[in-house]
Scaffold this active site. Structure first.
Site, PDB file in Angstrom:
ATOM      1  N   GLU A  36       0.836  -1.211   0.000  1.00 42.80           N
ATOM      2  CA  GLU A  36       0.000   0.000   0.000  1.00 42.80           C
ATOM      3  C   GLU A  36       0.870   1.261   0.000  1.00 42.80           C
ATOM      4  OE1 GLU A  36      -2.365   0.380   3.536  1.00 42.80           O
ATOM      5  OE2 GLU A  36      -3.709   1.856   2.639  1.00 42.80           O
ATOM      6  N   LYS A 105      -9.778   2.744  -1.632  1.00 38.69           N
ATOM      7  CA  LYS A 105      -9.977   2.122  -0.316  1.00 38.69           C
ATOM      8  C   LYS A 105     -11.234   2.676   0.370  1.00 38.69           C
ATOM      9  CE  LYS A 105      -7.100   1.179   3.788  1.00 38.69           C
ATOM     10  NZ  LYS A 105      -5.773   1.532   4.427  1.00 38.69           N
ATOM     11  N   CYS A 139      -5.444  -3.294   2.203  1.00 38.95           N
ATOM     12  CA  CYS A 139      -5.116  -3.342   3.616  1.00 38.95           C
ATOM     13  C   CYS A 139      -6.301  -3.629   4.548  1.00 38.95           C
ATOM     14  CB  CYS A 139      -4.409  -2.028   4.014  1.00 38.95           C
ATOM     15  SG  CYS A 139      -3.523  -2.203   5.547  1.00 38.95           S
TER      16      CYS A 139
HETATM   17  N1  LIG Z   1      -3.102   0.799   6.388  1.00 36.70           N
HETATM   18  C1  LIG Z   1      -3.993   0.043   7.009  1.00 36.70           C
HETATM   19  O1  LIG Z   1      -5.151  -0.091   6.601  1.00 36.70           O
HETATM   20  C2  LIG Z   1      -3.527  -0.627   8.282  1.00 36.70           C
HETATM   21  C3  LIG Z   1      -4.476  -1.689   8.750  1.00 36.70           C
HETATM   22  C4  LIG Z   1      -4.028  -2.240  10.074  1.00 36.70           C
HETATM   23  C5  LIG Z   1      -5.198  -2.864  10.752  1.00 36.70           C
HETATM   24  C6  LIG Z   1      -4.832  -3.447  12.078  1.00 36.70           C
HETATM   25  N2  LIG Z   1      -5.694  -4.311  12.561  1.00 36.70           N
HETATM   26  O2  LIG Z   1      -3.800  -3.108  12.622  1.00 36.70           O
END
Ligand SMILES: NC(=O)CCCCC(N)=O
Length: 278
Positions: A36, A105, A139
């Site tokens: 990402e 996203k 993510c």
């Molecule tokens: N950049 C993100 O979406 C990080 C997601 C991390 C989710 C988590 N449970 O730590």
């Protein structure tokens, strides 16, 4: 690809992707998945404050050229140009450098992302490539069963997930395999490693098949791989790593006449019943 980006150093970060694309293509891979926001690094506040749309547009052109130069499809993740605010996107570019799908996203993670970006609303796209149906998520989105289920019921064989996971290895170890098993599909999850903007990334990138096991690694070499080692999760820290695995058609779409034993998750779903519960 799992690697460490340098926030706002686009030349450095694109060079890492270029080298990974060359290595992946040399090892027979047809698609390279990158983490990402890798071309600009994972630093939401600095992206908002310092990055210009011209830099983003230039990076997108250079990423398409990397795909074309090495003859390999590429999933990359960039901020979208401000309109009036920026989203976090994932784009699938084919081996000719043609954009085949873009996703913004929809579930932003935490205050930093929610202050720096706007959430997308559009349904995650499906792209037909190499005889497979590929879905895109980014993510945090893969942590919601609804998003992967939506792609699976629409026919996804593989869900490709650029990520930036720090301080929560349970996602890579438990949730990502669960998404693959409960939908009978393959999920590929490419994370940063090392430290960016003070954030220590978990690494643990993984490619998991419908049985929840790491997908078999493609062994580059003169003979076709007769037996392939499993693709163990990439290490948390350290140097760039390339997981090269063979992914195939989904098994989640099986029905009782195709697979007498089941489970038949997608076949046995009762969406009308769930809607009544909503
Ligand atoms: N950049 C993100 O979406 C990080 C997601 C991390 C989710 C988590 N449970 O730590």
């Amino acid at each position: 690809m799992q690697a460490a980006a340098v926030p706002l150093d686009v030349d450095h970060d694109l060079a890492v992707i270029d080298a990974a694309a060359a290595d992946a293509a040399a090892r027979g891979a047809e698609l390279l998945l990158t983490p990402e926001l890798f071309p600009v690094g994972y630093a939401p506040a600095r992206i908002r404050a310092e990055l210009t749309d011209a830099t983003i547009d230039d990076a997108a052109v250079r990423l398409a050229a990397i795909a074309r130069r090495h003859g390999i499809a590429l999933v990359h993740s960039l901020p979208s140009p401000a309109d009036p605010h920026r989203g976090i996107t994932a784009t699938l570019v084919d081996a000719a450098g043609t954009v085949r799908g873009v996703h913004t996203k929809t579930h932003l993670f935490g205050p930093a992302e929610q202050e720096a970006f706007r959430p997308g609303e559009a349904r995650p796209p499906l792209v037909e490539l190499g005889g497979l149906t590929l879905g895109l998520l980014i993510c945090y989105e893969v942590e919601f069963p609804e998003t992967v289920r939506d792609l699976a019921v629409r026919g996804a064989d593989v869900v490709l997930v650029p990520t930036a996971l720090a301080g929560c290895p349970t996602v890579a170890r438990t949730l990502v395999p669960a998404r693959a098993v409960e939908n009978g599909i393959t999920v590929a999850y490419a994370n940063h490693c090392g430290v960016e903007d003070g954030l220590v990334f978990d690494g643990e990138s993984v490619i998991v098949g419908p049985d929840g096991a790491p997908a078999p690694r493609l062994e580059a070499g003169p003979e076709p791989a007769s037996s392939s080692a499993e693709v163990a999760p990439a290490r948390a820290g350290g140097e760039p790593e390339l997981l090269v695995a063979e992914v195939g058609p989904a098994r989640g779409h099986f029905t009782p006449d195709q697979d007498p034993d089941g489970p038949w998750y997608l076949h046995d779903r009762r969406p009308a019943l769930y809607r009544r519960w909503a």
